[in-house]
Write an enzyme that holds these catalytic residues in place. Structure first.
Site: not given
Ligand code: 28F
Length: 661
Positions: A446, A519, A521, A523
């Site tokens: 990403e 990541d 997280d 997102d």
């Protein structure tokens, strides 16, 4: 209750009376002992994990269902016992024969439970069996059970025989001399030496039992879960059309016409019979659930082919005769089926299955049986209901127009990237030098900055990096043509090299590991979920093949004077802190939280996430038996409502399972 009848055999009538019994023991054919089953259980039941364990239960349940399907039984009872590790299945059919086999000189019941037999001819008529992977028999269950007790009521008596790991523990005993009715009951406890877990999953069992009653409209199954103290009765008189309603509702989509198209044909050739229910909906895909003798055929086959033929020809002919076909619009067979939801259940004698998992019907005759049954009836159905016909035609045209539009869009994207297109690889791909798919890995990363660190940190020989920049399309709400027009997804498809949808060819896959690196997280999880949805919908064989992985980049770095450790999440961090402080309570630990992959030094990324000798990957797996459920779960998660998405990959381990490799 449904009223089915066939030429070849008497079926139970509305009062529930059953067919009579004309069996003799000599009907059993080829025999072989059970040693091979205990040596290589996977060959017989697919594996020894959760799916394999439940396979034992379906094996026994399917025998009982066969007895009902053929008109001899009306009621089945399935009980999961209090320990959760044993089950009893009972039917009120004829009871497995107990007479002494003329050649083998042992009771037929014992013969059936202790040998791998190829099945009997029964009373000369067409006995429909589940077949395929299933129907390999109760002997396989016996071989893989620590304990099995068979109880048969027949000829006014009750008989019982006990077994352990496939071997008789007792002789066939007569328990009672005056018993009413007839039937078979099998208690079994799967062998903990064979299975990694021997706990049955009551929800999975309940779901599958319910599906069986949708597929056999006159069947009643009583399910008892002693651990929870619950009882459920499954009975769906409405059969496949009730099933269709359930699927459409669970998908959260809307039908474009009021009434489904339903056919139920009892007297086709050779005792075959057929039930189909279908309707067109707003969802941008087709989903055909097909079954043969109540067993799912996930890879379709000739019967599904026949259904598609008939739908194409009936809808086209209807649109032609009513001049509903717009001039100059190219309408493909796929356009005709976009939004279609269909349940197809064919009963036939001696089905032949092919394919890796034997889930594709191969009988040539089935195509004509199904298309012959559907074509004229469907056209008549449309002609008799002008608003329905027109609504379906409008749905078909909508799909054809959308496809034409996105084809044009895709073309213009291709023109812009002509150089990389010529090489047939996306420009952003940093490929590896090896061309041996077995050793090659593709990391889908990403963002450009993370892509940069990954490029520097990777091993160029066998690790390729594809950074994603733009938005990943939610494949759940998009048609194939829209998906192909999405830049990020089409880059992935190009890099993988194996095509997608019906045309996917695993042999051309350029990497045997496809690793999502996002990541840690929300997102990152969201993007991973979107990519998984895409793979699930359009490149499903990659998931089935076990090629898709999720990388686990650390979220924290923990430094002490003498060592460095990385933690995947908060819980892991706390655990590591505890461990480090075990010897020295006041040890100073420096904790750094990474904001994203891009922040990480290439060397760190290599050590923690990329290097095969030190990284931990999660493999993405969808359990076989859960397919319908997963289909619906993805629809629910990826449909309009975005809140529950996070759960899908992180927690919902019963649908998408993540395993350590
Ligand atoms: C709890 C699971 O397994 N039910 C079954 C029958 C009935 C017959 C049968 C089964 C004959 C020649 C194999 C009875 N009478 N429930 C079950 N019910 N098997 S399994 O026969 C087996 C064979 O080869 C049966 C007359 N014919 C058949």
């Amino acid at each position: 209750m449904s009223t089915r009848s066939t030429k070849t055999k008497p079926r139970k009538n509305a009062s529930g009376r059953k067919r009579t019994n004309g069996y003799t023991g000599k009907d059993i054919q080829v025999l072989e002992g059970l040693d091979p089953v205990r040596k290589r259980p996977g060959m017989y039941i697919g594996g020894t994990g959760k799916a394999g364990l439940h396979h034992l239960l379906w094996e026994i349940v399917d025998n009982a269902v066969d007895e009902a399907t053929n008109g001899y039984a009306t009621q089945i009872e399935v009980t999961l016992h209090k320990d959760g590790q044993s089950a009893t299945v009972t039917d009120n059919g004829r009871g497995i024969p107990v007479d002494v086999h003329p050649k083998k000189k042992i009771p037929t019941l014992q013969l059936i439970l202790t040998t791998l037999h190829s099945g009997g001819k029964f009373d000369g008529s067409n006995y429909i069996t589940s077949g395929g992977l299933h129907g390999v028999g109760s002997s396989v269950v016996n071989a893989l059970s620590e304990e099995l007790v068979a109880t048969v009521r027949r000829d006014g008596k009750t008989f019982e025989q006990r077994y352990s790991r496939g071997k008789p523990k007792t002789k066939l005993k007569t328990l009672r001399k005056s018993s009413r009715g007839s039937g078979t009951s099998i208690f079994f406890r799967p062998d903990a030496e064979i299975f990694s877990s021997v706990k049955f999953d009551p929800e999975l069992v309940a779901d599958q039992l319910e599906v069986k009653t949708f597929l056999n409209g006159s069947l009643r199954i009583l399910f008892k879960d002693e651990a929870r103290g619950t009882k459920q009765e499954f009975y769906h008189e409405g059969g496949v059309s009730e099933y269709l309603d359930r699927i459409v509702a669970a998908d959260g989509t809307r039908s474009v016409h009021p009434e489904p198209f339903v056919i139920k044909q009892d007297e086709i050739v050779d005792g075959a019979r057929l039930e189909i229910a279908l309707r067109w909906t707003e969802k941008p895909r087709e989903s055909i659930l097909s079954f043969v003798n109540g067993i799912p055929t996930r890879d379709g086959g000739t019967h599904e082919g026949g259904l598609k033929d008939a739908i194409r020809s009936a809808v086209r002919s209807y649109m032609d005769t009513h001049s509903l076909m717009p001039k100059g619009l190219d309408v493909s067979a796929d356009d005709v089926r976009e939004g279609l939801v269909a349940v197809l259940n064919l009963f036939m004698v001696d089905p032949q299955f092919q394919g890796q998992t034997k889930e594709k019907l191969n009988n040539v005759g089935a195509r004509a049986i199904v298309s012959g049954a559907v074509r004229l009836d469907l056209e008549k159905f449309l002609n008799a209901r002008p608003t329905t016909g027109e609504a379906i035609a409008a749905r078909v045209i909508q799909s054809a127009r959308a496809r034409a539009a996105s084809r044009a869009a895709a073309k213009s994207v291709r023109r812009k990237t002509s150089l990389s297109h010529r090489l047939n690889l996306p420009g952003k791909l940093a490929d590896c030098s090896s061309t041996d798919p077995e050793e090659c890995e593709l990391f889908i990363v990403e963002g450009d900055s993370a892509g940069g660190s990954a490029k520097q940190g990777r091993n160029r020989k066998f690790q390729a990096i594809l950074p994603l920049r733009g938005k990943v399309l939610n494949a759940e709400q998009a048609s194939l043509s829209k998906v192909s027009a999405n830049k990020e997804l089409s880059n992935i498809v190009q890099a993988l090299g194996c095509g997608l949808g019906d045309k996917l060819n695993l042999a051309r896959l350029r990497y045997r590991k496809v690793i999502l690196l996002m990541d840690a997280d929300s997102d990152g999880h969201h993007i991973a979920t979107l990519l998984l949805t895409f793979f699930f919908r359009y490149m499903r064989p990659l998931i089935d093949e076990g090629v898709i992985y999720i990388a686990q980049p650390p979220l924290y770095r923990l430094d002490t004077k003498s060592e460095t450790a990385w933690a995947l999440d908060d819980k892991h961090r706390d655990k590591l802190v505890k461990q480090l402080r075990r010897k020295r309570k006041d040890l100073k630990i420096d904790i750094q939280r990474f904001k994203g992959l891009g922040e990480m030094m290439p060397k760190t990324l290599n050590e923690t996430t990329l290097d095969p000798s030190s990284r931990q990957l999660l493999r993405v797996v969808v359990r076989d038996r859960d397919r319908l459920k997963t289909d619906q779960t993805i629809s629910q998660l990826m449909g309009k409502d975005s809140a529950p998405r996070f759960d899908f990959i992180m927690q919902n381990a019963s649908h998408v399972e993540e395993l350590d490799v």
